[in-house]
Every structure is written in structure tokens, then in C-alpha cells.
Design a protein around this motif. Sequence first.
Motif, short mmCIF file in Angstrom:
data_model
loop_
_atom_site.label_atom_id
_atom_site.label_comp_id
_atom_site.label_asym_id
_atom_site.label_seq_id
_atom_site.Cartn_x
_atom_site.Cartn_y
_atom_site.Cartn_z
N VAL A 1 60.60 30.35 45.26
CA VAL A 1 60.51 29.18 45.53
C VAL A 1 59.72 28.92 46.93
CG1 VAL A 1 61.35 26.96 45.37
CG2 VAL A 1 62.11 28.42 43.87
N TRP B 1 69.42 27.53 52.94
CA TRP B 1 67.94 27.22 53.40
C TRP B 1 67.71 26.86 54.55
CZ3 TRP B 1 64.66 26.44 48.91
CH2 TRP B 1 65.23 26.35 47.88
N TRP C 1 58.87 24.24 36.92
CA TRP C 1 58.50 24.81 37.93
C TRP C 1 58.82 26.29 38.34
CZ3 TRP C 1 62.11 25.97 41.30
CH2 TRP C 1 63.17 24.99 41.12
N LEU C 2 60.17 26.55 37.84
CA LEU C 2 60.82 27.72 37.92
C LEU C 2 60.49 28.78 36.75
CD1 LEU C 2 62.64 29.17 39.83
CD2 LEU C 2 64.70 28.13 38.70
N TYR D 1 58.74 21.64 44.83
CA TYR D 1 59.09 23.07 44.89
C TYR D 1 57.99 23.87 44.74
CZ TYR D 1 63.91 21.48 43.53
OH TYR D 1 65.11 21.13 43.69
N ASP D 2 56.90 23.67 44.22
CA ASP D 2 55.98 24.87 43.81
C ASP D 2 54.69 24.89 44.48
OD1 ASP D 2 55.39 22.40 42.71
OD2 ASP D 2 54.66 22.95 40.61
N GLU E 1 58.90 25.84 49.06
CA GLU E 1 58.60 24.12 48.84
C GLU E 1 58.34 23.68 50.26
OE1 GLU E 1 62.49 23.01 47.42
OE2 GLU E 1 63.35 23.08 49.17
#
Length: 165
Positions: free
Chosen positions: A109, A129, A102-103, A57-58, A111
Motif C-alpha cells: 500500500v 505507519w 484497492w487492496l 490508498y492506491d 498512500e
Amino acid sequence: MDRRIALAIPELGLSASVRMSVERAPLTCAAIWDALESPVERRLIHTATTGPVVFFYDFPALRDARNLPIENHTIYPRAGDILYFFQPWNGLRSLEEFDPEWLRPGDDVHELFFAYGAANLRLPTEEGWRGSVWGKIDAGLDAFADACRRMRMDGTKRIRLSRVN
């Protein structure tokens, strides 16, 4: 210009090579190249619903990510395809109860998805998405795919991405 990224899973002694798809995703490739000014190391997670895909994700925030067009989009990536996904922070309200490390509140976000077989991203796409295919693993894919398959049982591994100059 041929741009390349080195991919490694140090714990497994694995390395692979990625050819950036500059001709099909020029803006995404330029932004990712810039984000990799310093190598990036993150923990890969195996997806639950999309098939043979691992992700994290990050990824560092891409410059002007909100205005990047979707380039070279697919919902059916093939083995070796790498996609970049962006989601503004308020698009993840459903994850508030999980409080993932991570959030952080207010953080968008960024990723990366790594397909190691024929995958189906229909469900994430239906949820809004949209990903850009920006690269393809063109050396070391078999070993990478084997490592990803084992992650389903053995757990997450760290991946390292860096520019090849």
C-alpha cells in the motif's frame, strides 16, 4: 531545484499548487516525481481518527519503496502538509475481511495524506505507519481545506495530481 505538483478536484473546479520539499525529503520527492510521470487521479477519503486529513490508498508504487528512508517525519502535520505512507501488503492483515477494491493480495500500500488543518497522526504511528512529509500546498489551500471539510458531509471527491513542468 524547485519542483511543483498541480492538485485539482475537477468536480469542484478547484485547483491548488504543491511545492515539493526536495531539501527535506529528497529521495521521497524523487520517487513521487517519477510516479507522476503520468497524472494520477484517485478518490479522496476523509479520515475518521486523525482530524483534518483526507487521503487515498492506491498511489502508484514508488520504486524501491521498501528501502526508502522516512524523511521529514511528523505525527502532527500542519495545514497544507502532504505525506507519503508505505505499508507492505502483509501489514494489512486486519483489513482482510473488508476486501477493499484497492487492496489486491500481495500488493503493498502506497498512500498519500493531505492535512488541511492541524492534525494528529499519533494513532497510525503507534500502529506502525511512518510517513514522510514531501510537499506543502502553497497556493489554493483555503479552497482545498473548505472542500475537504465539506467532504465529511457531502462524501468523497476525486483528486488529480500532475507534474508542473
